[in-house]
Scaffold this motif. Structure first.
Motif, short mmCIF file in Angstrom:
data_model
loop_
_atom_site.label_atom_id
_atom_site.label_comp_id
_atom_site.label_asym_id
_atom_site.label_seq_id
_atom_site.Cartn_x
_atom_site.Cartn_y
_atom_site.Cartn_z
N CYS A 162 0.87 -1.17 0.00
CA CYS A 162 0.00 0.00 0.00
C CYS A 162 0.91 1.23 0.00
N CYS B 163 0.53 4.17 3.00
CA CYS B 163 1.28 4.04 4.26
C CYS B 163 2.68 3.47 4.00
N CYS C 139 -3.79 2.79 8.75
CA CYS C 139 -3.93 3.37 7.42
C CYS C 139 -5.35 3.11 6.92
N CYS D 76 -5.58 0.74 3.37
CA CYS D 76 -5.42 -0.72 3.41
C CYS D 76 -5.99 -1.32 4.70
ZN LIG Z 1 -1.88 1.40 3.86
#
Ligand SMILES: [Zn+2]
Length: 295
Positions: A65, A68, A88, A91
């Motif tokens: 992701c 993050c 985050c 995700c």
């Molecule tokens: Zn993330």
């Protein structure tokens, strides 16, 4: 120095952290994560999509992701307050992109795996010994409750210490399994040095630490522990008692020998306490079965 030729390496094991960022986790430290990523890369879906093991890393671009950067959390900088972390939103704390999370092994994505405890993962990957074996060793030493994706800086000193020791054990397993190397030369052992490893440990953790130390000795290594803890002293194959007093009034070898021999010494300050620890029922920790020692 006499006898040094028996050792290949010297390794000092302390309670210092094993990683400073959340990119280091028990799974990455013990190298089992490399095997897990290989496994996911070999699944049919990965082959069709061209996903390599790099795709399943949360430390590099590609499959993680990007909101993050694979951390699963976002650092919140607040003036006048210490920075804090929030999961985050993109995700949901699972570190990976939705496409990466579509690849499933026994109905679990790599994000699900990172959220498993070591004990759960040891069972989940039971069919793959390269993954299950190191995880099983960690479970045996009482670390089964840690999560694969738990950031290493959150581990206690005692947990970090045991993780280091078990990692050494898994290296030994790899060495012993490598037939070619074994035939080429006689395997040498490692000398492990530990200074007061029981500091800050609960009694139950001391017992688990002793089990790991016995295993290292059973595999042909030598462990030297500088220690005041009688449970540890009583477990030794050989004791060198230095005294007679502390600091400037010490520094002399007062007694040496097996725990039973040192316990009989009349000058040693440790002897009376050691006698009590050796007595049945008097030991703080029940004495574990002695490993075979070569040195
Ligand atoms: Zn993330």
């Amino acid at each position: 120095m006499h006898g040094a030729e028996f050792f290949e390496t010297v390794y000092e094991v302390d309670q210092s952290p094993i990683g400073k960022t959340s990119r280091s986790t028990p799974a990455t430290y013990i190298k089992v994560f490399d095997e897990i990523r290989n496994l996911y890369a070999q699944l049919p879906v990965s082959r069709v999509r061209g996903y390599t093991n790099a795709r399943f890393s949360f430390n590099t671009e590609g499959g993680r992701c990007e909101t993050c950067k694979g951390q699963g959390v976002i650092k919140m900088e607040m003036s006048f307050l210490p920075s804090s972390y929030v999961p985050c939103e993109d995700c949901g704390g699972r570190r990976y992109s939705p496409q990466t999370l579509e690849v499933l092994y026994n109905d679990k994505s790599i994000g699900d795996v990172m959220d498993m405890t070591l004990e759960q993962a040891a069972g989940f990957f039971g069919a793959n010994q390269k993954i299950a074996r190191p995880l099983g060793l960690l479970v045996d030493t009482g670390l089964g409750y840690l999560k694969l994706g738990q950031p290493s800086p959150t581990l206690s000193g005692g947990e970090a210490q045991r993780l280091k020791l078990v990692t050494e054990l898994t290296r030994g397993v790899g060495r012993a399994q490598n037939e070619r190397i074994r035939k080429m030369r006689k395997p040498k052992s490692t000398l492990y040095l530990l200074e007061e490893p029981t500091i800050g440990l609960h009694m139950a953790d001391v017992e688990l630490l002793l089990k790991v130390l016995h295993r290292l000795v059973d595999e042909g290594n030598t462990v030297i522990v500088i220690e005041h803890n009688l449970s540890v002293i009583a477990e030794a194959d050989y004791i060198v008692d230095i005294g007679p007093e502390a600091g400037a009034d010490g520094g002399e070898i007062v007694a040496s020998g097996t725990p039973e021999e040192v316990a009989k010494n009349r000058i040693s300050r440790t002897a009376p306490f050691l006698r009590a620890a050796l007595n049945v029922g008097g030991a703080l920790v029940p004495r574990l079965s002695r490993g075979k020692s070569r040195h």
